[in-house]
Design a protein around this motif. Structure first.
Motif, PDB file in Angstrom:
ATOM      1  N   ILE A 297      -8.541   2.575  -5.984  1.00  0.00           N
ATOM      2  CA  ILE A 297      -8.918   1.580  -6.685  1.00  0.00           C
ATOM      3  C   ILE A 297      -8.742   1.520  -8.257  1.00  0.00           C
ATOM      4  O   ILE A 297      -9.506   2.274  -8.513  1.00  0.00           O
TER       5      ILE A 297
ATOM      6  N   ASN B 255      -6.812   5.913  -0.580  1.00  0.00           N
ATOM      7  CA  ASN B 255      -7.116   4.789  -1.003  1.00  0.00           C
ATOM      8  C   ASN B 255      -7.565   4.751  -2.334  1.00  0.00           C
ATOM      9  O   ASN B 255      -8.715   5.194  -2.593  1.00  0.00           O
TER      10      ASN B 255
ATOM     11  N   ARG C 233      -8.687   3.251  -0.670  1.00  0.00           N
ATOM     12  CA  ARG C 233      -9.102   1.847  -0.507  1.00  0.00           C
ATOM     13  C   ARG C 233      -9.986   1.833   0.650  1.00  0.00           C
ATOM     14  O   ARG C 233     -10.145   2.688   1.521  1.00  0.00           O
TER      15      ARG C 233
ATOM     16  N   TRP D 134       1.038  -1.138   0.006  1.00  0.00           N
ATOM     17  CA  TRP D 134      -0.015  -0.021  -0.012  1.00  0.00           C
ATOM     18  C   TRP D 134       0.966   1.202  -0.027  1.00  0.00           C
ATOM     19  O   TRP D 134       1.368   1.674   1.035  1.00  0.00           O
TER      20      TRP D 134
ATOM     21  N   TYR E 194      -6.277  -7.828   0.528  1.00  0.00           N
ATOM     22  CA  TYR E 194      -4.998  -6.981   1.166  1.00  0.00           C
ATOM     23  C   TYR E 194      -4.826  -7.415   2.421  1.00  0.00           C
ATOM     24  O   TYR E 194      -5.707  -7.254   3.390  1.00  0.00           O
TER      25      TYR E 194
ATOM     26  N   THR F 283     -11.124  -6.087   0.308  1.00  0.00           N
ATOM     27  CA  THR F 283     -11.087  -4.457   0.183  1.00  0.00           C
ATOM     28  C   THR F 283     -11.271  -4.268  -1.352  1.00  0.00           C
ATOM     29  O   THR F 283     -11.097  -5.187  -2.252  1.00  0.00           O
ATOM     30  N   THR F 284     -11.318  -2.952  -1.434  1.00  0.00           N
ATOM     31  CA  THR F 284     -11.589  -2.302  -3.022  1.00  0.00           C
ATOM     32  C   THR F 284     -10.394  -1.473  -3.205  1.00  0.00           C
ATOM     33  O   THR F 284     -10.309  -0.354  -2.082  1.00  0.00           O
ATOM     34  N   LEU F 285      -9.551  -1.485  -4.120  1.00  0.00           N
ATOM     35  CA  LEU F 285      -8.657  -0.518  -4.414  1.00  0.00           C
ATOM     36  C   LEU F 285      -9.198   0.553  -5.581  1.00  0.00           C
ATOM     37  O   LEU F 285      -9.837   0.230  -6.488  1.00  0.00           O
TER      38      LEU F 285
END
Length: 286
Positions: free
Chosen positions: A204, A202, A133, A103, A172, A177-179
């Protein structure tokens, strides 16, 4: 019968010794036990049945682009043009972040954001990146970027003319999760230079189809774990606040004398808790 039960639960009466059942010690103990059991149940359900309960998002490239350009127009900057190559660069960056489990703007092997842009076939004079994210929707992503001075500067930078997005679900660490990745660029008119990367919010990555349309990240078959926990906690907090307020008003009007009672203090504590719960939001920026 039902009305009497409600009054017995929420108002001071002779049937409950002039203290609502809702704010009694045993009731509060029950709420705490319920929340613990509820949380444990959600955790086990998420692990045993990830398709039923898990991380739910609804993020679309079209919304990310629209919201980003709305913020730019509000601040006197020109709107950004969507670019497929920048979107492909963002998608490649997202895939690399999940594969290498990092990250950061720069990968553990030292690969910077600009290499993804170049590999996607995009030549630039200026380039930038925002990351995000753990957000549930596009609005939350853009609002978080706008609240961060460095990400806001990237988003409103008038030197950027084009943009691409990627929004990707994956694991992750130990959780899903969503990036979200936002890649900025300006076509070349000389030797490429690079903006110092704003620590990615963050972000995605959004993948492009051959036709250039971007796939939206949508998980509609899952119950939102975070949202459900927050909703139940808020509901219990509001119920206790209402019960305490009703009790305080009736006790004052009836001039009922109690050996002990700190309704005002309890209300203030619950009010603070209510505010904190409303301020809590998922999503991380870097």
């Amino acid at each position: 019968m039902i009305i009497n039960l409600i009054l017995h639960f929420f108002t001071p009466r002779h049937t409950n010794n002039h203290r609502p059942v809702a704010i009694s010690f045993s009731a509060i103990t029950t709420y705490i036990v319920f929340l613990l059991v509820f949380q444990i149940g959600l955790t086990l359900t998420a692990k045993l049945n990830p398709e039923i309960l898990g991380y739910a998002t609804n993020i679309s490239v079209s919304d990310l682009l629209r919201l980003s350009n709305e913020k730019r127009m509000e601040n006197g900057a020109e709107i950004l043009t969507y670019n497929d190559k920048l979107a492909n660069a963002a998608a490649a960056k997202a895939a690399d972040m999940f594969a290498a489990q990092y990250w950061a703007h720069t990968s553990p092997t030292g690969r910077d954001p600009w290499s993804f842009i170049i590999n996607a076939g995009y030549s630039y004079l200026y380039a930038g990146e925002n990351l995000a994210r753990d957000f549930a929707d596009s609005k939350g992503v853009v609002e978080a970027w706008m609240k961060s001075p460095t990400h806001r500067e990237n988003l409103l930078n008038d030197r950027y003319k084009e943009v691409g997005f990627a929004a990707v679900n994956g694991k992750y660490g130990t959780y899903e999760t969503t990036l979200v990745i936002q890649m900025f660029g300006t076509p070349p008119s000389g030797t490429p230079t690079v903006e110092a990367p704003v620590k990615p919010l963050n972000t995605i990555p959004i993948y492009s189809t051959p036709s250039g349309m971007v796939l939206n990240v949508q998980t509609t078959n899952k119950t939102d774990y975070f949202g459900l926990t927050k909703a139940v906690s808020l509901a219990l907090t509001v119920m206790l606040m209402v019960a305490l307020a009703i009790d305080a008003i009736l006790i004052y009007r009836r001039r009922t004398v109690r050996v002990s009672g700190h309704n005002l203090a309890h209300l203030m504590i619950l009010l603070v808790l209510f505010i904190v719960l409303n301020l809590v939001s998922r999503g991380v920026i870097l």
